[in-house]
Structure formats: structure tokens, C-alpha cells
Design an enzyme around this catalytic site. Structure first.
Site: not given
Length: 343
Positions: A139-141, A164, A168
Site C-alpha cells: 500500500t501507499d500508506e 496498519y 504493512k
């Protein structure tokens, strides 16, 4: 991609991947391993069957199960799409995010390394069966937040803001460590915010569609001016398959939709499309650690592999809104809990 293990294939992105993979020429077997937690919905897989497809309910943290599936099916490809993925839930209960996203990833990596190794007794083996590939869906997060200018590239530092995204990021680092230490042929894709049919209704777009349809208040965190880059789930899955076919082992590829919008713009678009008044907007207290802006530079995958987003945002949003309006039973089964019956 003859014999594929896909994890998390009953979720939003995973179920779309199932459909894409089954359309691939040369696919012999697709095993979908999913624990069916709250976001794993059997309804997402309605109508999917056949000798090439098998669903297995199980946990990616279960090493014995994962090893048995490798021995039984002889996978040459692993796509790890299984993850706890909702930021608000990670703030309330971070432990399950760490165990699923980090420990589960390590279990999959180790099973792949052991099964694909040409020298099973060598703990640092860098020789593997030809054509094997492990792909981590990220994810970009993991990059944290951007200011008003610029985009994330693959060399951007990891700076996660929530439990979260931290979990990741930890999983991504493990994947890269298996490449650098063991030479395991891996790739990582990092994608911007997805939208499309069958997204669990706790996420922004489906939640706002449902609330607007019921003419209930639409809660907007803070000012609503946080910016996200949106990509249709079909484009995301096409990017994943592109990396599996032609991506260089050990590399990270960013996937973006070139569709930056504020949360407020998204909600207003939904209200306009459904013919509902803006008086339904309700600003609420912002959540802790809320990243201000994400945007992805997909120049690497576009330049190297020829992938680019194909679904125009406005058209994709209209199609998505229409899907939820035309499939009320899908949503009602989730909201009532009926979709969990028999699991």
C-alpha cells in the site's frame, strides 16, 4: 503463472484477482486461501467454480497448512493479498494487524523458499526452480504522508503513521530481506486507494454511497481536505499481473490512478450522482495520525513494463455507485451479518 496460491482472495481486491487469474491462458490451478474474517465475503466469489479453482479456508499464519498446500499443488506463484487493512480498526486493536500482516507474510515466504529451493539443506540457498515468483501486495500508506507537492516514488522512505501501515511496512521489509538474504524471487506492488464493486462498506466510498442512499448524515473526518490518489480495482489487478509477468525480481513497483481528490470532493461527487443534498455532510473529529495526502508516481512500471491506469475516474465512480445501487442485497447481507452464516 501455472499453479497459483492467492491469499485473501475473498476480499475486495482478492476476489477481483481471482476473476483476472481465471481468465489467464495457461493457468492450471488457482488455490484461494482465505481465513474469512469479517472482510472476507463468500458472496464476492459467487459463481466462481471449476476444476482449476479451489477455495481453502485457512490462516496464512498456519505454517503446517501452507506447507501442505505447497506439497499438494506445487505452486510456482504466490500472491499475498491477505491483510488486515482498515486503519481505524488497527488503532483500536493493533495486535492482529502485526500477527497477520507481518508473521503471516513470513510464513508464506519461508514456505516458498523451502519448496522452491534447489538445495533444500542450504539455509542460504540462492538457487530456485525456474519461473517461480512471490508477489507482495502492499500500500501507499507505508510511505506516510505527503505535503501539497510531489509524489511517492519507489525510493521514498518508509514512514508509516498507523499500526496498519506500520505492519504493512514491516511485511515489505521482510519480503526485501528474503530477496537480499536468500535470493528468493520476489516483487512488491504498492498501490494507491482502490475503489470499485464489492468493497467492504466500512471504506469511504461504499460507506458514503450507502449513507447517502438512506439520506443519513455522511461523517467527514476533520476538514475533509485530505487528498488521496484513487485507482479502480481492475487497474490495480492488471498492474499486479503485469509485475508477475515481467517485473524484475527484488523490485518495488508503485501503482497509481492519476486521480487525486480530497475526501470532500469524493463525497460531494457521490451526493451529486445520487441527487442528494449537501446538507447531509457532517464534519466530525479527525482520527489520530490521519495522513494529509497520498499520491503515487507510477513512472517506473509505466516505463519498464508498459502498465498505466485505464479506467477514467469519473466513469469508474459512476459505474461503482451504480453497482451498489443495483446490488442492495449484497450490502444488506453484510450489514445484517447474514453473509457470515455458515462460515
Amino acid at each position: 503463472m501455472r499453479r497459483v496460491l492467492l491469499t485473501g482472495g475473498a476480499g475486495f481486491i482478492g476476489s477481483q484477482l481471482v476473476r483476472c487469474l481465471l481468465a489467464e491462458e495457461g493457468l492450471e490451478k488457482l488455490v484461494n486461501l482465505d481465513l474469512l474474517t469479517y472482510a472476507g465475503n463468500p458472496d464476492n466469489l459467487a459463481g466462481i467454480a471449476g476444476s482449476r479453482y479451489r477455495f481453502v479456508r485457512g490462516d496464512i499464519r498456519d505454517g503446517a497448512l501452507v506447507e501442505r498446500l505447497f506439497e499438494e499443488h506445487g505452486f510456482d506463484t504466490v500472491i499475498n493479498c491477505a491483510a488486515e487493512s482498515h486503519v481505524d480498526r488497527s488503532i483500536a486493536d493493533p495486535q492482529v494487524f502485526v500477527t497477520t500482516n507481518v508473521v503471516g507474510t513470513q510464513v508464506l515466504l519461508e514456505a516458498a523458499r523451502n519448496y522452491w529451493s534447489l538445495v533444500p539443506s542450504d539455509s542460504r540457498c540462492r538457487e530456485y526452480r525456474p519461473g517461480v515468483r512471490y508477489l507482495q501486495v502492499s500500500t501507499d500508506e507505508v510511505y506516510g504522508a505527503l505535503g501539497r507537492e510531489g509524489k511517492f516514488c519507489e525510493e521514498s522512505p518508509l514512514a508509516p503513521s498507523s499500526p496498519y501501515s506500520a505492519a504493512k511496512a514491516g511485511a515489505d521489509l521482510l519480503v526485501q530481506a528474503y530477496w537480499r538474504t536468500y535470493g528468493l524471487p520476489v516483487c512488491i506492488t504498492r498501490c494507491s486507494n482502490n475503489y470499485g464493486p464489492r468493497q467492504f462498506p466500512e471504506k469511504l466510498i461504499p460507506r458514503m454511497i450507502l449513507l447517502a442512499g438512506q439520506e443519513r448524515p455522511l461523517p467527514i473526518y476533520g476538514s475533509g481536505l485530505q487528498v488521496r490518489d484513487w485507482i479502480h480495482v481492475e487497474d490495480h489487478c492488471a498492474g499486479i499481473l503485469t509485475v508477475l509477468r515481467r517485473g524484475r525480481p527484488g523490485e518495488v513497483y508503485n501503482l497509481g490512478g492519476d486521480s487525486e481528490r480530497t475526501n470532500l470532493e469524493i463525497v460531494r461527487l457521490i451526493l451529486e450522482e445520487l441527487g442528494k443534498p449537501e446538507s447531509l455532510l457532517a464534519h466530525v473529529e479527525d482520527r489520530p495520525g490521519h495522513d494529509w495526502r497520498y499520491a503515487m508516481d507510477h513512472g517506473k512500471i509505466t516505463g519498464e513494463l508498459g502498465w498505466a491506469p485505464a479506467v477514467p475516474f469519473e466513469a469508474g465512480m459512476r459505474e461503482t455507485i451504480r453497482w451498489y445501487v443495483e446490488h442492495p442485497a449484497w450490502t444488506e447481507r453484510i450489514l445484517s451479518g447474514e453473509y457470515r452464516q455458515g462460515i
